[in-house]
Design a protein around this motif. Structure first.
Motif, PDB file in Angstrom:
ATOM      1  N   VAL A  52       0.863  -1.178   0.000  1.00 29.35           N
ATOM      2  CA  VAL A  52       0.000   0.000   0.000  1.00 29.35           C
ATOM      3  C   VAL A  52       0.900   1.230   0.000  1.00 29.35           C
ATOM      4  O   VAL A  52       1.821   1.324   0.823  1.00 29.35           O
ATOM      5  CB  VAL A  52      -0.925   0.008   1.237  1.00 29.35           C
ATOM      6  N   ASN A  53       0.664   2.160  -0.931  1.00 23.82           N
ATOM      7  CA  ASN A  53       1.448   3.399  -0.868  1.00 23.82           C
ATOM      8  C   ASN A  53       0.681   4.454  -0.082  1.00 23.82           C
ATOM      9  O   ASN A  53      -0.549   4.439   0.004  1.00 23.82           O
ATOM     10  CB  ASN A  53       1.864   3.884  -2.256  1.00 23.82           C
ATOM     11  N   THR A  54       1.414   5.357   0.542  1.00 26.88           N
ATOM     12  CA  THR A  54       0.812   6.380   1.393  1.00 26.88           C
ATOM     13  C   THR A  54       1.469   7.726   1.139  1.00 26.88           C
ATOM     14  O   THR A  54       2.606   7.818   0.695  1.00 26.88           O
ATOM     15  CB  THR A  54       0.963   6.031   2.896  1.00 26.88           C
ATOM     16  N   HIS A  55       0.731   8.774   1.458  1.00 20.97           N
ATOM     17  CA  HIS A  55       1.262  10.144   1.445  1.00 20.97           C
ATOM     18  C   HIS A  55       0.434  10.978   2.416  1.00 20.97           C
ATOM     19  O   HIS A  55       0.844  11.187   3.550  1.00 20.97           O
ATOM     20  CB  HIS A  55       1.241  10.733   0.039  1.00 20.97           C
ATOM     21  N   TYR A  56      -0.745  11.404   1.978  1.00 14.12           N
ATOM     22  CA  TYR A  56      -1.601  12.273   2.790  1.00 14.12           C
ATOM     23  C   TYR A  56      -2.101  11.519   4.025  1.00 14.12           C
ATOM     24  O   TYR A  56      -2.721  10.453   3.911  1.00 14.12           O
ATOM     25  CB  TYR A  56      -2.778  12.760   1.951  1.00 14.12           C
ATOM     26  N   HIS A  74       5.923   4.591   1.450  1.00 13.86           N
ATOM     27  CA  HIS A  74       5.525   5.976   1.749  1.00 13.86           C
ATOM     28  C   HIS A  74       6.168   6.932   0.756  1.00 13.86           C
ATOM     29  O   HIS A  74       7.349   6.802   0.418  1.00 13.86           O
ATOM     30  CB  HIS A  74       5.920   6.367   3.164  1.00 13.86           C
ATOM     31  N   GLU A  75       5.396   7.899   0.295  1.00 12.76           N
ATOM     32  CA  GLU A  75       5.864   8.898  -0.658  1.00 12.76           C
ATOM     33  C   GLU A  75       5.897  10.266   0.017  1.00 12.76           C
ATOM     34  O   GLU A  75       4.844  10.887   0.197  1.00 12.76           O
ATOM     35  CB  GLU A  75       4.943   8.939  -1.879  1.00 12.76           C
ATOM     36  N   PRO A  76       7.061  10.759   0.390  1.00 19.49           N
ATOM     37  CA  PRO A  76       7.130  12.113   0.958  1.00 19.49           C
ATOM     38  C   PRO A  76       6.579  13.163  -0.001  1.00 19.49           C
ATOM     39  O   PRO A  76       5.985  14.151   0.428  1.00 19.49           O
ATOM     40  CB  PRO A  76       8.629  12.307   1.211  1.00 19.49           C
ATOM     41  N   GLU A  77       6.787  12.949  -1.298  1.00 18.46           N
ATOM     42  CA  GLU A  77       6.189  13.782  -2.332  1.00 18.46           C
ATOM     43  C   GLU A  77       5.357  12.892  -3.237  1.00 18.46           C
ATOM     44  O   GLU A  77       5.773  11.773  -3.577  1.00 18.46           O
ATOM     45  CB  GLU A  77       7.275  14.483  -3.167  1.00 18.46           C
ATOM     46  N   LEU A  78       4.189  13.370  -3.637  1.00 18.03           N
ATOM     47  CA  LEU A  78       3.317  12.565  -4.484  1.00 18.03           C
ATOM     48  C   LEU A  78       3.985  12.260  -5.818  1.00 18.03           C
ATOM     49  O   LEU A  78       4.554  13.144  -6.461  1.00 18.03           O
ATOM     50  CB  LEU A  78       1.990  13.294  -4.722  1.00 18.03           C
ATOM     51  N   ASP A  80       2.228  10.285  -8.303  1.00 15.61           N
ATOM     52  CA  ASP A  80       1.175   9.817  -9.206  1.00 15.61           C
ATOM     53  C   ASP A  80       1.246   8.292  -9.315  1.00 15.61           C
ATOM     54  O   ASP A  80       2.089   7.643  -8.716  1.00 15.61           O
ATOM     55  CB  ASP A  80       1.271  10.508 -10.563  1.00 15.61           C
ATOM     56  N   THR A  81       0.338   7.714 -10.099  1.00 12.96           N
ATOM     57  CA  THR A  81       0.216   6.254 -10.089  1.00 12.96           C
ATOM     58  C   THR A  81       1.440   5.556 -10.682  1.00 12.96           C
ATOM     59  O   THR A  81       1.914   4.550 -10.148  1.00 12.96           O
ATOM     60  CB  THR A  81      -1.045   5.826 -10.850  1.00 12.96           C
ATOM     61  N   GLY A  82       1.963   6.085 -11.791  1.00 13.38           N
ATOM     62  CA  GLY A  82       3.123   5.450 -12.407  1.00 13.38           C
ATOM     63  C   GLY A  82       4.374   5.564 -11.559  1.00 13.38           C
ATOM     64  O   GLY A  82       5.078   4.578 -11.317  1.00 13.38           O
ATOM     65  N   GLY A  83       4.660   6.776 -11.097  1.00 15.01           N
ATOM     66  CA  GLY A  83       5.815   6.971 -10.241  1.00 15.01           C
ATOM     67  C   GLY A  83       5.688   6.227  -8.921  1.00 15.01           C
ATOM     68  O   GLY A  83       6.668   5.679  -8.403  1.00 15.01           O
ATOM     69  N   GLY A  84       4.471   6.196  -8.374  1.00 15.79           N
ATOM     70  CA  GLY A  84       4.251   5.480  -7.120  1.00 15.79           C
ATOM     71  C   GLY A  84       4.454   3.983  -7.266  1.00 15.79           C
ATOM     72  O   GLY A  84       5.034   3.328  -6.390  1.00 15.79           O
ATOM     73  N   LEU A  85       3.975   3.429  -8.381  1.00 16.99           N
ATOM     74  CA  LEU A  85       4.170   2.000  -8.614  1.00 16.99           C
ATOM     75  C   LEU A  85       5.654   1.683  -8.775  1.00 16.99           C
ATOM     76  O   LEU A  85       6.153   0.704  -8.216  1.00 16.99           O
ATOM     77  CB  LEU A  85       3.383   1.558  -9.845  1.00 16.99           C
ATOM     78  N   ARG A  86       6.361   2.513  -9.526  1.00 28.13           N
ATOM     79  CA  ARG A  86       7.790   2.252  -9.723  1.00 28.13           C
ATOM     80  C   ARG A  86       8.556   2.328  -8.402  1.00 28.13           C
ATOM     81  O   ARG A  86       9.452   1.511  -8.152  1.00 28.13           O
ATOM     82  CB  ARG A  86       8.370   3.225 -10.739  1.00 28.13           C
ATOM     83  N   LYS A  87       8.218   3.280  -7.542  1.00 26.73           N
ATOM     84  CA  LYS A  87       8.892   3.375  -6.238  1.00 26.73           C
ATOM     85  C   LYS A  87       8.664   2.125  -5.400  1.00 26.73           C
ATOM     86  O   LYS A  87       9.532   1.729  -4.609  1.00 26.73           O
ATOM     87  CB  LYS A  87       8.398   4.611  -5.481  1.00 26.73           C
ATOM     88  N   PRO A 175      11.164   8.148 -18.439  1.00 24.48           N
ATOM     89  CA  PRO A 175      12.188   8.889 -17.693  1.00 24.48           C
ATOM     90  C   PRO A 175      11.625   9.759 -16.568  1.00 24.48           C
ATOM     91  O   PRO A 175      12.362  10.111 -15.644  1.00 24.48           O
ATOM     92  CB  PRO A 175      12.835   9.762 -18.768  1.00 24.48           C
ATOM     93  N   ASP A 176      10.346  10.124 -16.635  1.00 26.55           N
ATOM     94  CA  ASP A 176       9.770  11.027 -15.640  1.00 26.55           C
ATOM     95  C   ASP A 176       9.801  10.380 -14.249  1.00 26.55           C
ATOM     96  O   ASP A 176       9.677   9.172 -14.114  1.00 26.55           O
ATOM     97  CB  ASP A 176       8.319  11.364 -15.997  1.00 26.55           C
ATOM     98  N   GLN A 177       9.918  11.213 -13.233  1.00 22.43           N
ATOM     99  CA  GLN A 177       9.812  10.734 -11.856  1.00 22.43           C
ATOM    100  C   GLN A 177       8.359  10.699 -11.394  1.00 22.43           C
ATOM    101  O   GLN A 177       7.950   9.810 -10.654  1.00 22.43           O
ATOM    102  CB  GLN A 177      10.644  11.629 -10.933  1.00 22.43           C
ATOM    103  N   VAL A 178       7.590  11.697 -11.812  1.00 22.74           N
ATOM    104  CA  VAL A 178       6.175  11.800 -11.445  1.00 22.74           C
ATOM    105  C   VAL A 178       5.364  11.624 -12.722  1.00 22.74           C
ATOM    106  O   VAL A 178       5.478  12.437 -13.647  1.00 22.74           O
ATOM    107  CB  VAL A 178       5.865  13.165 -10.795  1.00 22.74           C
ATOM    108  N   PHE A 179       4.567  10.565 -12.799  1.00 18.22           N
ATOM    109  CA  PHE A 179       3.780  10.328 -14.009  1.00 18.22           C
ATOM    110  C   PHE A 179       2.635   9.375 -13.720  1.00 18.22           C
ATOM    111  O   PHE A 179       2.687   8.547 -12.811  1.00 18.22           O
ATOM    112  CB  PHE A 179       4.659   9.766 -15.143  1.00 18.22           C
TER     113      PHE A 179
END
Length: 231
Positions: A52-56, A74-78, A80-87, A175-179
């Motif tokens: 489960v990813n988290t932020h807010y 946990h994502e200190p900075e959002l 998005d779905t693609g970047g969150g999945l990759r993390k 290549p994007d970090q947030v996507f």
């Protein structure tokens, strides 16, 4: 059943004021939180690894999951779905993964199990879809069309239902970090390797406070029918 990623990092702005003090995945429908419904769906489908990813207000979700085997990304900075999945990939492992949006209530067959049964080697993504006319509490038009072979294209009368299986290694091509995962879907559609599966049951988008009552009504309508998955 592949490992499962549940997206729980969003701000939940459409669900305000209910999300002023709690994250949207912890809002309850018919007495159970959206997150618990998503977790049950994953476990029923046989997912042996759930992230489960988290932020807010992520601390509330972490407290809710304390003592379980669910991993948190946990994502200190959002991202998005693609970047969150990759993390989250170090927690999920290599190969195809399933993803699930928790702000949806389903009836009928477990969509994650149906996706897993339908998955084939020639697929890079398999998305659960519902006809726009049957998408309860949905605002806006459809997302995709689907052809006789099950391949999807943009602009049609089917709504992405919030569950899929996707090859996670393809995230390295972006290549994007947030996507958004929409970016990856467009690449896969162009390659003819993105497919859709129509969910054979009820579906309600719980994205706004007024949708909670509609989701509860849908669950009540099917309560006396033959045993099904209600999540």
């Amino acid at each position: 059943m592949p490992p499962l990623m549940i997206f729980a990092a969003g701000l939940g702005t459409r669900m305000a004021p209910l999300t002023d003090t709690r994250p949207k995945p912890l809002i309850k429908v018919a007495g159970r939180s959206l997150l618990d419904r998503a977790l049950e769906m994953g476990r029923q489908a046989g997912a042996d690894r759930i992230v489960v990813n988290t932020h807010y207000l992520g601390g509330q979700i972490a407290d809710h999951l304390a003592g379980t085997d669910v991993a948190i990304s946990h994502e200190p900075e959002l991202l998005d779905t693609g970047g969150g999945l990759r993390k989250a990939l170090p927690l999920l492992g290599a190969g195809p993964v399933a993803t699930l949006n928790p702000d949806v209530v389903w009836t009928g067959p477990n969509p994650l199990a149906t996706l897993a049964q339908a998955w084939r080697d020639d697929m890079d993504a398999l998305l659960a879809l519902v006809p726009l006319a049957q998408a309860r509490a949905r605002l806006g038009g459809g997302d995709f069309a689907i052809d006789a072979q099950g391949r999807i294209a943009r602009l049609g009368d089917f709504v992405y239902a919030g569950a899929q299986i996707i090859r996670s290694d393809l995230l390295a091509d972006i290549p994007d970090q947030v996507f958004s995962l929409n970016l990856l879907w467009d690449l896969l559609i162009a390659r003819g390797r993105a497919f859709g599966m129509v969910h054979a049951g009820g579906w309600c988008d719980v994205g706004r406070p007024e949708a909670i009552a509609e989701a509860e009504a849908m669950l009540a309508e099917t309560h006396t029918q033959a045993p099904q998955t209600h999540v």
